[in-house]
Design a protein around this motif. Structure first.
Motif, mmCIF file in Angstrom:
data_model
loop_
_atom_site.group_PDB
_atom_site.id
_atom_site.type_symbol
_atom_site.label_atom_id
_atom_site.label_comp_id
_atom_site.label_asym_id
_atom_site.label_seq_id
_atom_site.Cartn_x
_atom_site.Cartn_y
_atom_site.Cartn_z
ATOM 1 N N MET A 1 55.829 66.039 58.290
ATOM 2 C CA MET A 1 55.270 66.125 59.514
ATOM 3 C C MET A 1 56.044 66.092 61.243
ATOM 4 N N GLY A 2 56.563 64.443 61.183
ATOM 5 C CA GLY A 2 57.350 64.060 62.619
ATOM 6 C C GLY A 2 58.199 65.267 63.166
ATOM 7 N N PHE A 3 59.025 64.726 61.890
ATOM 8 C CA PHE A 3 59.946 66.083 61.878
ATOM 9 C C PHE A 3 59.647 67.741 62.233
ATOM 10 N N MET A 4 59.004 67.731 61.833
ATOM 11 C CA MET A 4 58.523 69.578 63.066
ATOM 12 C C MET A 4 57.446 68.924 63.507
ATOM 13 N N SER B 1 55.648 69.412 48.313
ATOM 14 C CA SER B 1 56.184 69.731 50.288
ATOM 15 C C SER B 1 56.226 71.494 50.382
ATOM 16 N N ASN B 2 56.322 72.096 49.168
ATOM 17 C CA ASN B 2 55.890 73.399 49.165
ATOM 18 C C ASN B 2 54.025 73.785 49.201
ATOM 19 N N ILE C 1 68.391 66.164 54.687
ATOM 20 C CA ILE C 1 67.874 65.009 53.820
ATOM 21 C C ILE C 1 66.482 65.681 53.524
ATOM 22 N N LEU C 2 65.614 65.850 54.741
ATOM 23 C CA LEU C 2 64.675 66.222 53.753
ATOM 24 C C LEU C 2 64.621 67.425 53.753
ATOM 25 N N TYR D 1 56.105 60.769 47.778
ATOM 26 C CA TYR D 1 55.607 62.057 48.352
ATOM 27 C C TYR D 1 55.323 61.352 49.948
ATOM 28 N N GLY D 2 54.431 60.212 49.993
ATOM 29 C CA GLY D 2 53.519 59.965 51.229
ATOM 30 C C GLY D 2 54.686 59.741 51.749
#
Length: 282
Positions: free
Chosen positions: A189-192, A4-5, A227-228, A181-182
């Motif tokens: 992406m939705g969270f951001m 993710s980083n 959690i993310l 991962y997916g």
């Protein structure tokens, strides 16, 4: 598999030349023997990991020491900011202004390192210094308004999340697969996007925007953010494990430290905001 980083996802701990192969396309091509395409493995017939032929390979000690240096810089500069930048009524605007400036510099340094092909310790430590300064002012303000207990809870919570995810990962209760991962990346992406929309509404419409960072919704999104962050940690542990197994260059330890620091800062900020809401300060 990519992390993710941004520092990990850009490389996936694999390079087009001079690097090593991780669990990406080359792993699929190799079939049952992931070492068949590993340029650092010395035995491509048995499929067993062998001692890397190169001496300058990443080890767990390298990752731990670089991470300790990076996080130590964050903690040091956060402590300095806490002491030197008061957030009382007479200085709060000045302190917040400097903190925002430090956060922007940290963002620029983080982006620069993310797009570099090699690790730059000065940039990574510079990022840690400015990020720590920002965290110090924000933490000091939270402590002043709500009490030191909220900051202590966020720090202890971050440590507990890290330890719990590491334990669960080592016990193989968490398995980082392509599906994992997916799912995590789609959720992130939705969270951001929702957080950016909330920020824009709060800037142009005033108040708390869409209400995603206060009240019941704020608690829900705070928990989702933590959690993310925990899922990001699991993916980072996977990348570090693969890097050591496949003999990544030693300078990748700085990238691992940078990536882990990004994730831990994320978790700390989410927990800090969550405890602020639970303490009654929306």
């Amino acid at each position: 598999m990519r992390s993710s980083n941004p520092v990990f996802s850009r490389r996936g701990f694999s390079r087009d030349s001079g690097g090593y192969a991780g669990f990406d396309a080359q792993h699929q091509q190799a079939g049952a023997n992931p070492y068949a395409t590993n340029p650092y493995a010395t035995d491509t017939t048995t499929g067993m990991p062998q001692a890397p032929a190169r001496a300058d390979v990443m080890t767990m000690d390298d990752v731990v020491s670089r991470t300790a240096m990076t996080l130590g810089t964050v903690i040091l500069t956060a402590t300095i900011a806490w002491i030197a930048m008061p957030v009382d009524a007479a200085n709060v605007n000045k302190s917040y202004g400097i903190a925002v400036g430090a956060a922007l510099i940290a963002l620029v340094l983080g982006l620069v390192q993310s797009f570099k092909r090699k690790a730059s310790p000065p940039i990574i430590l510079g990022y840690a210094a400015f990020e720590g300064f920002f965290l110090g002012v924000i933490s000091s303000a939270t402590s002043t308004m709500l009490g030191a207990g909220v900051v202590i809870q966020a720090v202890l919570g971050t440590m507990c999340v890290f330890a719990s995810v590491l334990f669960a990962y080592k016990m193989r209760w968490i398995r980082v697969t392509r599906r994992f991962y997916g799912f995590v990346m789609a959720a992130a992406m939705g969270f951001m996007l929702l957080m950016v929309a909330n920020l824009l509404f709060s800037v142009f419409a005033g108040g708390d925007g869409l209400g995603f960072r206060s009240g019941g919704l704020g608690i829900l999104f705070g928990v989702i953010g933590v959690i993310l962050g925990a899922c990001f940690l699991a993916m980072d542990f996977k990348q570090v494990e693969d890097g050591i197994t496949y003999g990544a260059p030693r300078d990748e330890a700085w990238l691992a430290a940078f990536g882990l620091t990004l994730t831990l800062v994320w978790i700390y900020l989410e927990l800090l905001r969550l405890f602020q809401i639970l303490s009654g300060d929306d």
